[in-house]
Design an enzyme around this catalytic site. Structure first.
Site, PDB file in Angstrom:
ATOM      1  N   LYS A  22      -8.116  -1.032   9.249  1.00 24.99           N
ATOM      2  CA  LYS A  22      -6.791  -1.601   9.874  1.00 24.99           C
ATOM      3  C   LYS A  22      -5.749  -0.679   9.309  1.00 24.99           C
ATOM      4  CE  LYS A  22      -4.790  -4.852   7.139  1.00 24.99           C
ATOM      5  NZ  LYS A  22      -3.593  -4.525   6.702  1.00 24.99           N
ATOM      6  N   ASN A  23      -6.034  -0.324   7.959  1.00 21.28           N
ATOM      7  CA  ASN A  23      -4.782   0.320   7.442  1.00 21.28           C
ATOM      8  C   ASN A  23      -4.741   1.968   7.665  1.00 21.28           C
ATOM      9  OD1 ASN A  23      -3.960  -1.793   6.105  1.00 21.28           O
ATOM     10  ND2 ASN A  23      -4.458  -1.226   4.045  1.00 21.28           N
ATOM     11  N   ARG A  92       4.495  -6.479   7.254  1.00 21.62           N
ATOM     12  CA  ARG A  92       5.310  -5.599   6.550  1.00 21.62           C
ATOM     13  C   ARG A  92       4.899  -4.066   6.969  1.00 21.62           C
ATOM     14  NH1 ARG A  92       7.813  -5.559   2.096  1.00 21.62           N
ATOM     15  NH2 ARG A  92       7.369  -3.628   1.856  1.00 21.62           N
ATOM     16  N   CYS A 116       7.008 -10.555   0.107  1.00 20.09           N
ATOM     17  CA  CYS A 116       5.992 -10.935   0.618  1.00 20.09           C
ATOM     18  C   CYS A 116       5.166 -11.610  -0.785  1.00 20.09           C
ATOM     19  CB  CYS A 116       5.004 -10.105   1.191  1.00 20.09           C
ATOM     20  SG  CYS A 116       4.201  -8.778   0.243  1.00 20.09           S
ATOM     21  N   ARG A 121       7.722  -5.666  -2.845  1.00 19.98           N
ATOM     22  CA  ARG A 121       7.507  -4.540  -1.929  1.00 19.98           C
ATOM     23  C   ARG A 121       8.678  -3.879  -1.433  1.00 19.98           C
ATOM     24  NH1 ARG A 121       2.215  -6.061   1.015  1.00 19.98           N
ATOM     25  NH2 ARG A 121       1.716  -3.965   1.152  1.00 19.98           N
ATOM     26  N   PRO A 122       9.534  -3.014  -1.957  1.00 15.25           N
ATOM     27  CA  PRO A 122      10.710  -2.616  -1.645  1.00 15.25           C
ATOM     28  C   PRO A 122      10.549  -1.276  -0.368  1.00 15.25           C
ATOM     29  CG  PRO A 122      10.574  -2.007  -3.641  1.00 15.25           C
ATOM     30  CD  PRO A 122       9.233  -2.868  -3.598  1.00 15.25           C
ATOM     31  N   ILE A 123      11.259  -0.760   0.251  1.00 18.59           N
ATOM     32  CA  ILE A 123      10.997   0.477   1.111  1.00 18.59           C
ATOM     33  C   ILE A 123      12.198   1.741   0.672  1.00 18.59           C
ATOM     34  CG2 ILE A 123      10.143  -0.838   3.027  1.00 18.59           C
ATOM     35  CD1 ILE A 123      12.916  -0.247   4.305  1.00 18.59           C
ATOM     36  N   ASP A 124      12.637   1.103  -0.686  1.00 17.19           N
ATOM     37  CA  ASP A 124      13.734   2.358  -1.139  1.00 17.19           C
ATOM     38  C   ASP A 124      13.275   3.717  -0.865  1.00 17.19           C
ATOM     39  OD1 ASP A 124      11.881   1.435  -3.054  1.00 17.19           O
ATOM     40  OD2 ASP A 124      13.074   2.622  -4.503  1.00 17.19           O
ATOM     41  N   LEU A 125      11.842   3.983  -1.344  1.00 22.96           N
ATOM     42  CA  LEU A 125      11.370   5.351  -1.243  1.00 22.96           C
ATOM     43  C   LEU A 125      11.171   6.043   0.293  1.00 22.96           C
ATOM     44  CD1 LEU A 125       8.466   4.794  -3.797  1.00 22.96           C
ATOM     45  CD2 LEU A 125      10.833   5.816  -4.365  1.00 22.96           C
ATOM     46  N   ASP A 307      -6.505  -3.460  -3.253  1.00 24.90           N
ATOM     47  CA  ASP A 307      -7.018  -4.531  -2.187  1.00 24.90           C
ATOM     48  C   ASP A 307      -8.349  -4.937  -2.425  1.00 24.90           C
ATOM     49  OD1 ASP A 307      -4.595  -4.298  -0.877  1.00 24.90           O
ATOM     50  OD2 ASP A 307      -5.399  -2.707   0.717  1.00 24.90           O
ATOM     51  N   LEU A 329      -0.446  -2.326  -9.370  1.00 28.10           N
ATOM     52  CA  LEU A 329       0.189  -1.902  -8.222  1.00 28.10           C
ATOM     53  C   LEU A 329       1.422  -2.804  -7.698  1.00 28.10           C
ATOM     54  CD1 LEU A 329      -1.969   0.252  -6.195  1.00 28.10           C
ATOM     55  CD2 LEU A 329      -0.113   1.100  -7.565  1.00 28.10           C
ATOM     56  N   ARG A 399      -5.752 -11.450   9.954  1.00 27.03           N
ATOM     57  CA  ARG A 399      -4.887 -10.277  10.145  1.00 27.03           C
ATOM     58  C   ARG A 399      -5.658  -8.892  10.018  1.00 27.03           C
ATOM     59  NH1 ARG A 399      -0.773 -10.227   5.660  1.00 27.03           N
ATOM     60  NH2 ARG A 399      -0.774  -8.063   6.639  1.00 27.03           N
TER      61      ARG A 399
HETATM   62  C1  UD1 Z   1      -0.451  -0.283   1.408  1.00 26.57           C
HETATM   63  C2  UD1 Z   1      -1.448  -0.981   2.011  1.00 26.57           C
HETATM   64  C3  UD1 Z   1      -1.927  -2.138   1.180  1.00 26.57           C
HETATM   65  C4  UD1 Z   1      -2.271  -1.584  -0.272  1.00 26.57           C
HETATM   66  C5  UD1 Z   1      -1.444  -0.794  -0.769  1.00 26.57           C
HETATM   67  C6  UD1 Z   1      -1.581  -0.141  -2.125  1.00 26.57           C
HETATM   68  C7  UD1 Z   1      -1.230  -0.568   4.342  1.00 26.57           C
HETATM   69  C8  UD1 Z   1      -0.841  -1.163   5.545  1.00 26.57           C
HETATM   70  N1  UD1 Z   1      -0.992  -1.334   3.345  1.00 26.57           N
HETATM   71  O1  UD1 Z   1       0.541  -0.894   1.157  1.00 26.57           O
HETATM   72  O2  UD1 Z   1      -3.032  -2.556   1.786  1.00 26.57           O
HETATM   73  O3  UD1 Z   1      -2.446  -2.796  -1.068  1.00 26.57           O
HETATM   74  O4  UD1 Z   1      -1.033   0.273   0.108  1.00 26.57           O
HETATM   75  O5  UD1 Z   1      -2.852   0.547  -2.046  1.00 26.57           O
HETATM   76  O6  UD1 Z   1      -1.729   0.676   4.171  1.00 26.57           O
HETATM   77  N2  UD1 Z   1       6.932   0.967  -3.694  1.00 26.57           N
HETATM   78  C9  UD1 Z   1       8.537   1.117  -4.216  1.00 26.57           C
HETATM   79  N3  UD1 Z   1       9.348   1.525  -3.290  1.00 26.57           N
HETATM   80  C10 UD1 Z   1       8.935   1.754  -1.902  1.00 26.57           C
HETATM   81  C11 UD1 Z   1       7.438   1.967  -1.416  1.00 26.57           C
HETATM   82  C12 UD1 Z   1       6.414   1.315  -2.581  1.00 26.57           C
HETATM   83  O7  UD1 Z   1       8.875   0.576  -5.086  1.00 26.57           O
HETATM   84  O8  UD1 Z   1       9.731   2.212  -1.094  1.00 26.57           O
HETATM   85  C13 UD1 Z   1       6.123   0.230  -4.789  1.00 26.57           C
HETATM   86  C14 UD1 Z   1       5.376  -1.065  -4.100  1.00 26.57           C
HETATM   87  O9  UD1 Z   1       6.309  -2.125  -4.592  1.00 26.57           O
HETATM   88  C15 UD1 Z   1       4.022  -0.905  -4.922  1.00 26.57           C
HETATM   89  C16 UD1 Z   1       3.846   0.540  -4.903  1.00 26.57           C
HETATM   90  O10 UD1 Z   1       5.071   1.397  -4.656  1.00 26.57           O
HETATM   91  O11 UD1 Z   1       4.372  -1.583  -6.292  1.00 26.57           O
HETATM   92  C17 UD1 Z   1       2.664   0.797  -3.922  1.00 26.57           C
HETATM   93  O12 UD1 Z   1       3.125   0.419  -2.790  1.00 26.57           O
HETATM   94  P1  UD1 Z   1       2.818   0.915  -1.405  1.00 26.57           P
HETATM   95  O13 UD1 Z   1       1.726   2.208  -1.659  1.00 26.57           O
HETATM   96  O14 UD1 Z   1       3.924   1.675  -0.555  1.00 26.57           O
HETATM   97  O15 UD1 Z   1       2.145  -0.011  -0.557  1.00 26.57           O
HETATM   98  P2  UD1 Z   1       2.083  -0.213   1.165  1.00 26.57           P
HETATM   99  O16 UD1 Z   1       2.093   1.153   1.634  1.00 26.57           O
HETATM  100  O17 UD1 Z   1       3.300  -1.108   1.464  1.00 26.57           O
END
Ligand code: UD1
Length: 420
Positions: A22-23, A92, A116, A121-125, A307, A329, A399
């Site tokens: 899926k991922n 997400r 969630c 789980r921010p998207i700032d990066l 996961d 994480l 899902r």
């Molecule tokens: C993906 C996987 C999810 C898995 C996770 C970690 C998908 C669809 N989902 O989620 O199943 O559990 O990787 O292996 O592939 N973070 C920030 N800012 C950002 C982005 C991330 O602070 O802009 C933080 C997150 O809050 C978290 C860490 O970075 O603590 C890792 O998150 P990330 O690798 O981005 O997880 P996802 O890609 O959402």
């Protein structure tokens, strides 16, 4: 709403075929937004998250058919650039359309995903990297509005933290940017690797695949001629079935897996006393004569995956001795603990660390699924527990696990799907 009724304890046997990841499929589907041709993806998992993303792409103007795991996708007709809250709030990973839409159209409007169950789980990066590539980003009325009137520009980007979907989003954006992008501190998950490989096979100059530093030469806005491909096997589904063998004291075989993607998981199962045989793309787990306690820390690939944390926590409840499981994480990824406690597990939580007192006798109960992987941990524990367990809110499971109850039934589990 559906729920699962599971009768335990169960013994399993036989072979289970692992579905496509899926991922991996999610970013690969959004990657087709960069293409001008129709693309065929085989081994596509038919799970709810994939259907949600296809609906989002259809809203943007794409057409798709998904049958027998073959997905035919045509995004050449896409004429909208807005990803609505209604869909993004349910998944997400919808944020994966941000990079490709902005790169192809020079603007897009994507709903903020919000929180969630497993944490903020921010998207700032994602946003910071796109700004470095010349995008102007504003947040208004719950939407990310991104514009890059002159197209995205190559940049040198250092991710402050390793992010899986963040890396995927920026790799896709960079593929259509003007000039060279260097990404440092990238995710190395197999799903990210496949995304990069497909881009490379589709003619994009991308180097460093599988390392933490990627260099991408963009096409300067030109869409790509994308190749057809097969989605890699789901390493988390595979890991979950390995745990199913371990927790039910059974020998089972997994077909269509990539054993090399599961090294950290198999290492921990072996430390717990299980034996794992590998034969090409098949893996067979033989249970431990006595399940030993484990110490594990979740980290980015190739370390132990977050996961798989919940499933190992369930397994540790049966092990001899005290296990220590640290979640690095996600700040809130222990929601399954209180549900496992309802089944009789003895677990103490202290911040990011769970201490599991092993050899807890588990008894069936009503439990609630809280997120995708937490749900599978409850199913595993239910198969080891004495009596009947009802796992509620299994839409989480749907899902990401394809035909979970059919696959477990075929292995001999006593499991049925019922309506509340
Ligand atoms: C993906 C996987 C999810 C898995 C996770 C970690 C998908 C669809 N989902 O989620 O199943 O559990 O990787 O292996 O592939 N973070 C920030 N800012 C950002 C982005 C991330 O602070 O802009 C933080 C997150 O809050 C978290 C860490 O970075 O603590 C890792 O998150 P990330 O690798 O981005 O997880 P996802 O890609 O959402």
């Amino acid at each position: 709403m559906d729920y699962l009724r599971i009768q335990g304890p169960t013994k399993l046997s036989g072979t289970v075929t692992i579905s496509g990841a899926k991922n991996a499929a999610l970013p690969l589907i959004t990657l087709t937004l960069l293409a001008h041709n129709k693309v065929t993806l085989t081994n596509t998992p038919e799970v709810a998250d994939i259907k949600t993303l296809l609906k989002l792409l259809e809203n943007l103007g794409a057409t798709s058919t998904l049958k027998n795991h073959v997905l035919e996708l045509d995004t050449s007709t896409v004429n909208h650039t807005m990803a609505n809250y209604d869909i993004v709030k349910t998944m997400r990973a919808s944020i994966l359309v941000l990079g490709p839409l902005l790169a192809r159209f020079g603007h897009c409007e994507v709903s903020l995903p919000g929180g969630c169950a497993i944490g903020q789980r921010p998207i700032d990066l994602h946003l910071k990297a796109l700004e470095q590539m010349g995008a102007e980003i504003t947040i208004h009325a719950g939407y990310v509005n991104a514009v890059a009137p002159k197209g995205l520009q190559g940049a040198h980007i250092i991710f402050d933290k390793i992010t899986v979907t963040g890396t995927a989003n920026i790799v896709m954006a960079a593929a259509l940017a003007h000039g060279k992008t260097v990404l440092v501190n990238c995710a190395k998950e197999p799903e990210v690797v496949q995304l990069c490989e497909i881009l490379r096979d589709s003619g994009i100059d991308i180097t460093g695949i599988g390392t933490s530093e990627l260099t991408i030469i963009g096409t300067g806005g030109k869409t790509i001629d994308m190749v057809d491909f097969e989605i890699i096997p789901d390493r988390i589904e595979a890991g979950t079935y390995l745990c199913a063998g371990a927790i039910t004291n059974s020998t089972i075989t997994l077909a269509k897996v990539r054993p090399d993607h599961l090294d950290a998981v198999t290492a921990k199962l072996e430390q717990m006393g299980c034996t794992i045989d590998i034969d090409g793309n098949n893996m067979t787990i033989h249970p431990a004569s006595e399940l030993k306690h484990v110490e594990l820390i979740t980290q980015e690939y190739p370390a132990f995956p977050t996961d798989m944390q919940a499933q190992f926590l369930a397994l540790a409840t049966l092990a001899k001795g005290t296990s220590i499981i640290e979640e690095r994480l996600f700040e809130n990824r222990f929601m399954h603990v209180s549900e496992l406690q309802r089944l009789g597990a003895e677990i103490r939580l202290n911040g990011h660390t769970a201490t599991v007192i092993g050899e807890s006798p588990l008894f069936g109960a009503d439990v609630m699924a809280t997120d995708l992987r937490a749900s599978s941990a409850l199913v595993l524990a239910a198969m080891a527990a004495e009596g009947t367990t009802n796992v509620h809110r299994i839409y989480h499971l749907d899902r990401g696990y394809e035909n979970l109850e059919q696959k477990l039934l075929a292995l001999g589990a006593k499991i049925e799907r019922l309506k509340e």
